[in-house]
Design a protein around this motif. Structure first.
Motif, PDB file in Angstrom:
ATOM      1  N   LYS A 112       0.887  -1.151   0.087  1.00 53.94           N
ATOM      2  CA  LYS A 112      -0.109   0.092  -0.447  1.00 53.94           C
ATOM      3  C   LYS A 112       1.383   0.773  -0.176  1.00 53.94           C
ATOM      4  O   LYS A 112       0.431   2.549  -0.169  1.00 53.94           O
ATOM      5  CB  LYS A 112      -1.104   0.166   0.938  1.00 53.94           C
ATOM      6  CG  LYS A 112      -2.260  -0.753   1.387  1.00 53.94           C
ATOM      7  CD  LYS A 112      -2.498  -1.175   2.605  1.00 53.94           C
ATOM      8  CE  LYS A 112      -3.788  -2.226   2.478  1.00 53.94           C
ATOM      9  NZ  LYS A 112      -4.318  -2.210   3.627  1.00 53.94           N
ATOM     10  N   LYS A 113       2.022   0.985   0.702  1.00 53.65           N
ATOM     11  CA  LYS A 113       3.118   1.962   1.120  1.00 53.65           C
ATOM     12  C   LYS A 113       3.505   2.290  -0.246  1.00 53.65           C
ATOM     13  O   LYS A 113       3.651   3.816  -1.331  1.00 53.65           O
ATOM     14  CB  LYS A 113       3.555   2.120   1.578  1.00 53.65           C
ATOM     15  CG  LYS A 113       4.819   3.213   2.848  1.00 53.65           C
ATOM     16  CD  LYS A 113       5.615   3.104   3.321  1.00 53.65           C
ATOM     17  CE  LYS A 113       5.799   4.046   4.307  1.00 53.65           C
ATOM     18  NZ  LYS A 113       6.221   4.024   5.493  1.00 53.65           N
ATOM     19  N   VAL A 114       3.582   1.902  -1.145  1.00 50.89           N
ATOM     20  CA  VAL A 114       4.670   1.524  -2.921  1.00 50.89           C
ATOM     21  C   VAL A 114       3.832   2.464  -3.536  1.00 50.89           C
ATOM     22  O   VAL A 114       3.462   3.169  -4.425  1.00 50.89           O
ATOM     23  CB  VAL A 114       4.668   0.133  -2.833  1.00 50.89           C
ATOM     24  CG1 VAL A 114       5.366   0.218  -4.546  1.00 50.89           C
ATOM     25  CG2 VAL A 114       6.229  -0.276  -2.406  1.00 50.89           C
ATOM     26  N   LEU A 115       1.631   1.280  -3.211  1.00 47.89           N
ATOM     27  CA  LEU A 115       1.342   2.205  -3.858  1.00 47.89           C
ATOM     28  C   LEU A 115       1.209   3.554  -4.200  1.00 47.89           C
ATOM     29  O   LEU A 115       1.159   4.690  -5.220  1.00 47.89           O
ATOM     30  CB  LEU A 115      -0.539   1.842  -4.211  1.00 47.89           C
ATOM     31  CG  LEU A 115      -0.272   0.311  -4.621  1.00 47.89           C
ATOM     32  CD1 LEU A 115      -1.935  -0.276  -4.617  1.00 47.89           C
ATOM     33  CD2 LEU A 115      -0.141  -0.295  -5.772  1.00 47.89           C
ATOM     34  N   GLU A 116       1.352   4.335  -2.566  1.00 46.15           N
ATOM     35  CA  GLU A 116       0.859   5.676  -2.487  1.00 46.15           C
ATOM     36  C   GLU A 116       2.031   6.531  -3.107  1.00 46.15           C
ATOM     37  O   GLU A 116       1.933   7.850  -3.275  1.00 46.15           O
ATOM     38  CB  GLU A 116       0.836   5.219  -0.833  1.00 46.15           C
ATOM     39  CG  GLU A 116      -0.558   5.106  -0.060  1.00 46.15           C
ATOM     40  CD  GLU A 116      -1.205   5.022   1.207  1.00 46.15           C
ATOM     41  OE1 GLU A 116      -0.280   5.491   1.683  1.00 46.15           O
ATOM     42  OE2 GLU A 116      -2.399   4.246   1.548  1.00 46.15           O
ATOM     43  N   LEU A 117       3.299   5.292  -2.640  1.00 47.61           N
ATOM     44  CA  LEU A 117       4.174   6.925  -2.355  1.00 47.61           C
ATOM     45  C   LEU A 117       5.774   6.328  -3.282  1.00 47.61           C
ATOM     46  O   LEU A 117       5.939   6.653  -3.979  1.00 47.61           O
ATOM     47  CB  LEU A 117       4.806   7.022  -0.946  1.00 47.61           C
ATOM     48  CG  LEU A 117       5.974   8.398  -0.643  1.00 47.61           C
ATOM     49  CD1 LEU A 117       5.969   9.676  -1.380  1.00 47.61           C
ATOM     50  CD2 LEU A 117       6.370   8.308   1.348  1.00 47.61           C
TER      51      LEU A 117
END
Length: 369
Positions: free
Chosen positions: A345-350
């Motif tokens: 999720k963190k990769v998708l966001e940032l």
């Protein structure tokens, strides 16, 4: 516009240079060249024209390869030359003087510190000399690209056009559906060196060798001696452990292993200053494949994998804490999956390359104008 990438020490299909920067530029610009060490010239499947010169025989063999690079690059007569090391950027500076072209210095490593490591004595003096040399060259760049805030702040002291392009993964090339196997699997990806924690991982595995886990070390050994040392350790002390050294494998095949892994190791040792102050691509690749991370407890690493938690940080010199992290995730599949999902999720966001691609294309369009 004609673009020419220059590298003196990276592979032709280097993950950052080719699969990220070049393929991003290809979306807007048709004529792209890459001058790199290799056996022969060719055109890639993506239409990139590769011009080769012989690889240097050792780290000190730099003058003749750079002379050949300059001759090849000058014949290309590009509008923008994009160099990835101080010596290839020296070639770019010379090209700018002769051709009036624009030049970019792309520094994704700590070059002064890394070069100084080749010497047993006088490292601090050598590091300072290389820093001053890099500064002299950097002032002549039309733009400088780098990967983290430490390097960005260094270059901003003497160049006004500095852009940060971290080594984030390209999302559209990664298959992110997990296919966990019954036997918990743990992976390491990258060059195998002692200061990257390989022996520490093996020693940790020895502490839990009676557990039925699988371990993959994906990448080439730095030296033949270290390869023999690791394989002897595995043969003598990990006889019944499911452990495999794959060697170097194709870029996309790495993700086939990652989608099965419970966790990936990034246990760089604190003896190397460059490692403590880095943001390894391995962390982002693990997160992008929903793979939990077992990392060194360095502040820059923890900043990436915390909030929300995407892994476990440990003292990379303490084999017991590494073993405890392995055993904890192996016996708590739900937690390993949760950490992997948080990272994704963190990769998708940032933490994904699309952010960097926009900055790269904007920079090129501004230089071309």
């Amino acid at each position: 516009m004609k673009i020419c990438m220059l590298t003196s020490g990276h592979d032709i299909f280097d993950n950052r240079i080719y699969y990220k920067e070049i393929l991003s530029l290809k979306k807007q610009f048709n004529e792209i060249y890459l001058v790199a060490p290799g056996e022969k010239d060719f055109v890639t499947e993506d239409g990139i024209i590769v011009k080769c010169f012989p690889k240097r025989k050792n780290w000190i063999d730099r003058f003749e390869p750079m002379n050949r690079m300059f001759k090849i690059a000058k014949e290309i007569n590009a509008d923008i030359y994009h160099a990835h090391e101080p010596d290839s950027f020296q070639v770019a500076v010379k090209l700018k003087k002769e051709l009036g072209c624009k030049i970019i210095y792309d520094s994704h490593e700590y070059h002064p510190e890394g070069f100084a490591e080749h010497f047993k004595f006088g490292r601090s003096i050598i590091k300072k000399v290389i820093y001053l040399y890099e500064k002299h060259l950097g002032k002549q760049a039309d733009a400088i690209i780098s990967v983290n805030e430490l390097l960005i702040n260094k270059f901003k002291r003497y160049n006004n056009n500095v852009v940060m392009l971290p080594n984030y993964p390209v999302l559209n090339e990664i298959k992110i559906e997990k296919e966990y196997e019954k036997k918990p699997m743990f992976v390491y990806i990258g060059g195998l060196r002692e200061d990257r924690g390989i022996l520490k991982i093996l020693e940790a595995i020895e502490l839990i060798k009676d557990e039925d886990y699988k371990y993959l070390f994906i990448g080439p050994f730095e030296t033949f001696d270290f390869e023999q040392k690791c394989k002897k350790f595995a043969k003598d002390r990990l006889r019944n452990v499911d452990i495999k050294f794959t060697g170097k494998i194709p870029h996309m095949q790495v993700f086939d292993y990652l989608k099965k892994a419970y966790a990936g190791f990034v246990l760089l040792q604190p003896t190397n200053w460059r490692y403590v102050n880095s943001e390894p691509i391995k962390i982002f690749e693990y997160m992008a494949t929903k793979t939990a991370v077992i990392s060194s407890n360095f502040p820059m690493f923890e900043k990436i994998i915390k909030n929300p938690d995407a892994g476990i940080s440990v003292d990379p010199t303490n084999t017991q804490t590494i073993a405890d992290a392995i055993k904890y995730l192996a016996s708590n599949h739900g937690k390993a999956k949760e950490l992997g999902e948080n990272g994704y999720k963190k990769v998708l966001e940032l933490y994904n390359w699309s952010v960097c691609e926009d900055r790269l294309l904007k920079l090129y369009n501004e230089l071309y104008k």
